[in-house]
Design an enzyme around this catalytic site. Structure first.
Site, PDB file in Angstrom:
ATOM      1  N   TYR A   1      -2.447  -1.535  10.357  1.00 45.30           N
ATOM      2  CA  TYR A   1      -2.342  -1.626   8.903  1.00 45.30           C
ATOM      3  C   TYR A   1      -0.995  -1.105   8.410  1.00 45.30           C
ATOM      4  CZ  TYR A   1      -3.950  -1.280   4.022  1.00 45.30           C
ATOM      5  OH  TYR A   1      -4.100  -1.418   2.663  1.00 45.30           O
TER       6      TYR A   1
ATOM      7  N   SER B   1       0.866  -1.176   0.000  1.00 41.84           N
ATOM      8  CA  SER B   1       0.000   0.000   0.000  1.00 41.84           C
ATOM      9  C   SER B   1       0.899   1.221   0.000  1.00 41.84           C
ATOM     10  CB  SER B   1      -0.868  -0.007   1.265  1.00 41.84           C
ATOM     11  OG  SER B   1      -1.479   1.249   1.493  1.00 41.84           O
TER      12      SER B   1
END
Length: 259
Positions: free
Chosen positions: A154, A141
Site C-alpha cells: 500500500y 493517502s
C-alpha cells in the site's frame, strides 16, 4: 453550482469514498460516471443520484484492464461529449509483515492502485488534451508521505501515485490539465474497519490501541477524517480555475501529516 455541467469519471465509486465523492459532485452540478467492477453497486449508486435529481451513469470498469478502462472512458465521453474531471479512487488494502506477504497479493494491490491510475490517466487525457482543459485527481493517502508497518504494498503504491500525479502536472500543463493528489488520513470506511482486527492480531495489541495509537495517534484531536471531508477537497480541486494549483498533495488528516 461549482461543478455545473462538469463531466466526472470516478473509479471505485459504487461504495465508500468514491460513492460519497460522486454524490457530492452531482449535488454541485456535475454529470457523474460511476465506474466500478461491481455493476450492481454502480447501478444502484447511479440510480440514487438520479433519484436526487442528478445526472449519473454506471460504467463497468476493471481498472487493471487497459481495454476495459479505454472502453469505459470512451463510453462516458460519447454520452456526455467530454471528460472534465478524473478521480482515480479504486483501491484495496492488504496487510502482512513482509516475510509473510504473498507476492501475488503485493502485485494485486499495486496493480489496482498504481497501474489503474496510470491506465485511467492515459484514457482520460485523450479527451482532455484537445479541449485544453481538465483536472486529474488521484486518491493518495497520508501513506503517500509516511510509512506504516505491515503495508509495504500500500505504501509503495501510494508513493508511486504521488510521483505519477506530479509527472502529469508537468506533462499536462501545456494542455491546460491540472493534476493533484488527495492524501487522506484514516477514513472510517469498511476498508479501514477490516484493518483494525487484522492489525491487532499482527501487532499483538488491542483493537482499541490500533485505533487510538496506530491510526489516530499522530492526529491533533484523535478524530477520523470523514468521507465528506475528502469529497469536499475533491470538489475544490475539480473546480479550481487555473494551473496555480497543480502537482500538489492535499492532506486532510486532522494534522497527522503536516505538508
Amino acid at each position: 453550482m461549482k461543478l455545473d455541467q462538469n463531466v466526472a469519471v470516478i473509479t471505485g465509486a459504487s461504495s465508500g469514498i468514491g460513492k460519497v465523492i460522486a454524490h457530492t459532485f452531482a449535488r454541485d452540478g456535475a454529470k457523474v460516471a460511476i465506474c466500478d467492477i461491481n455493476m450492481d453497486g454502480a447501478e444502484k449508486a447511479a440510480a440514487d443520484i438520479r433519484g436526487e435529481g442528478g445526472d449519473a451513469m454506471a460504467v463497468e470498469m476493471d481498472v487493471t484492464s487497459e481495454e476495459a478502462v479505454n472502453r469505459g472512458v470512451d463510453e462516458v465521453a460519447e454520452r456526455y461529449g467530454r471528460i472534465d474531471t478524473m478521480v482515480s479512487n479504486a483501491g484495496i488494502q492488504i496487510v502482512h509483515p513482509i516475510e509473510d506477504f504473498p507476492y501475488e497479493e503485493f502485485r494485486k494491490l499495486v496493480t489496482i492502485h498504481l497501474d489503474g491510475s496510470f491506465l485511467l490517466t492515459k484514457a482520460c487525457v485523450k479527451h482532455m488534451y484537445p479541449r485544453k482543459s481538465g483536472s486529474l485527481i488521484y486518491m493518495g493517502s497520508v501513506h503517500s508521505h509516511e510509512a506504516s508497518a505491515l503495508k509495504t504494498a500500500y505504501v509503495a503504491a501510494k508513493h508511486g501515485i504521488l510521483g505519477l500525479a506530479r509527472t502529469m502536472a508537468k506533462e499536462g500543463a501545456k494542455h491546460g490539465v491540472r493534476s493533484n493528489t488527495i492524501c487522506p488520513g484514516f477514513v472510517k470506511t469498511p476498508l479501514v474497519e477490516k484493518q483494525i482486527p487484522e492489525q491487532a492480531e499482527n501487532l499483538g495489541i488491542s483493537e482499541e490501541d490500533v485505533v487510538n495509537k496506530i491510526m489516530l495517534g499522530e492526529t491533533v484531536d484523535q478524530e477520523f477524517t470523514t468521507m465528506e471531508d475528502v469529497a469536499e477537497v475533491a470538489v475544490f480541486l475539480a473546480s479550481f480555475g487555473s494551473n496555480a494549483l497543480t502537482g500538489q498533495s492535499i492532506v486532510p488528516s486532522h494534522g497527522w501529516y503536516m505538508a
